[in-house]
Motif scaffolding. Structure first.
Motif, PDB file in Angstrom:
ATOM      1  N   HIS A  60      -5.264  -9.352   2.331  1.00  0.00           N
ATOM      2  CA  HIS A  60      -4.371  -8.958   0.768  1.00  0.00           C
ATOM      3  C   HIS A  60      -3.205  -9.799   0.514  1.00  0.00           C
ATOM      4  N   ASN A  61      -2.716 -10.331   1.628  1.00  0.00           N
ATOM      5  CA  ASN A  61      -1.087 -10.809   1.476  1.00  0.00           C
ATOM      6  C   ASN A  61      -1.563 -12.116   1.627  1.00  0.00           C
TER       7      ASN A  61
ATOM      8  N   GLU B 228       1.083  -1.196  -0.809  1.00  0.00           N
ATOM      9  CA  GLU B 228       0.243  -0.265  -0.296  1.00  0.00           C
ATOM     10  C   GLU B 228       0.718   1.083  -0.399  1.00  0.00           C
ATOM     11  N   LEU B 229       0.534   2.597  -1.106  1.00  0.00           N
ATOM     12  CA  LEU B 229       1.445   3.438  -0.479  1.00  0.00           C
ATOM     13  C   LEU B 229       1.412   4.566   0.207  1.00  0.00           C
ATOM     14  N   ARG B 230       1.980   4.874   0.798  1.00  0.00           N
ATOM     15  CA  ARG B 230       1.544   5.899   1.268  1.00  0.00           C
ATOM     16  C   ARG B 230       1.948   8.008   1.099  1.00  0.00           C
TER      17      ARG B 230
ATOM     18  N   VAL C 157      -2.777  -6.319  -6.432  1.00  0.00           N
ATOM     19  CA  VAL C 157      -4.026  -7.007  -5.176  1.00  0.00           C
ATOM     20  C   VAL C 157      -4.715  -5.644  -5.295  1.00  0.00           C
ATOM     21  N   LEU C 158      -6.109  -5.210  -5.053  1.00  0.00           N
ATOM     22  CA  LEU C 158      -6.724  -3.736  -4.753  1.00  0.00           C
ATOM     23  C   LEU C 158      -6.718  -3.576  -3.205  1.00  0.00           C
TER      24      LEU C 158
ATOM     25  N   ILE D 176      -4.301  -7.279 -13.938  1.00  0.00           N
ATOM     26  CA  ILE D 176      -4.911  -8.005 -13.682  1.00  0.00           C
ATOM     27  C   ILE D 176      -5.099  -7.469 -11.877  1.00  0.00           C
ATOM     28  N   LEU D 177      -6.286  -7.330 -11.636  1.00  0.00           N
ATOM     29  CA  LEU D 177      -6.728  -6.267 -10.580  1.00  0.00           C
ATOM     30  C   LEU D 177      -7.889  -7.350 -10.052  1.00  0.00           C
ATOM     31  N   VAL D 178      -7.071  -7.641  -8.407  1.00  0.00           N
ATOM     32  CA  VAL D 178      -7.764  -8.321  -7.641  1.00  0.00           C
ATOM     33  C   VAL D 178      -8.596  -7.666  -6.459  1.00  0.00           C
TER      34      VAL D 178
END
Length: 198
Positions: free
Chosen positions: A48-49, A2-4, A116-117, A143-145
């Motif tokens: 996510h993991n 994830e981006l901060r 993975v979203l 691919i977006l999951v």
């Protein structure tokens, strides 16, 4: 991952690629780089993991001994034309990996990228990041999951060089990845995930 918010604690706003690579080599956490700016990445939540793990294991089994190989989120991808350095959740590289200046660190030629979203990255991964990924000449599928519900979007480059979208929304469906000619059951991708708990 994830981006901060952009990491500005380094004392200046803009960095060269060389400065970024030197800092990243010494860093204890991962950072993205884009046009001189550095963005900190944080750890992801359990759903996510778990999804990332399930996909990586499944792909690893299916591609064992084949010319295409999956890599996890430690593999950094670089897009020379737009300067992006990033760590996709999963990338699939077909044939010999090509790296920046043969450094064995920054791969240039992924054929498939899977993200993975998470709630904090959903808009970025679907919008601006996909726009940047489209500059990768070797990329055939993106691919977006979703990590909050059973929902997968797969963008494929068609014969006319246009991106087409296919969606999967049911556990009994099979996700087809054309580049590697393999199917993965959505039930296996989401196995062990408590949906709605993220």
């Amino acid at each position: 991952m994830e981006l901060r918010e952009p990491a500005v604690a380094y004392g200046k706003q803009k960095f060269t690629i060389e400065e970024y690579l030197a800092m990243e080599e010494a860093a204890t956490e991962k950072h993205e780089y884009y046009k001189g700016e550095i963005f900190a990445m944080s750890g992801a939540k359990l759903p996510h993991n778990i999804i990332s793990r399930n996909l990586l294991i499944g792909l690893g089994i299916k591609l064992n001994g084949k010319k295409c190989q999956p890599f996890g989120s430690d593999q950094r991808i670089h897009i020379e034309v737009n300067t992006l350095f990033t760590y996709p959740d999963i990338s699939i590289i077909c044939g010999a990996p090509e790296t920046l200046n043969n450094d064995d660190l920054n791969v240039l030629n992924p054929a498939v990228i899977i993200e993975v979203l998470s709630p904090s990255t959903r808009n970025y991964d679907r919008g601006e990041k996909f726009k940047l990924y489209r500059d990768i000449l070797t990329l055939k599928e993106y691919i977006l999951v979703d990590s909050e519900s059973i929902h997968i979007e797969i963008f494929r480059l068609n014969a006319s060089n246009h991106w087409e979208l296919e969606e999967y929304n049911a556990a009994e469906k099979m996700l087809y990845i054309k580049t590697i000619n393999e199917n993965i059951a959505l039930a296996d991708i989401y196995a062990g995930v408590q949906l709605g708990s993220v």
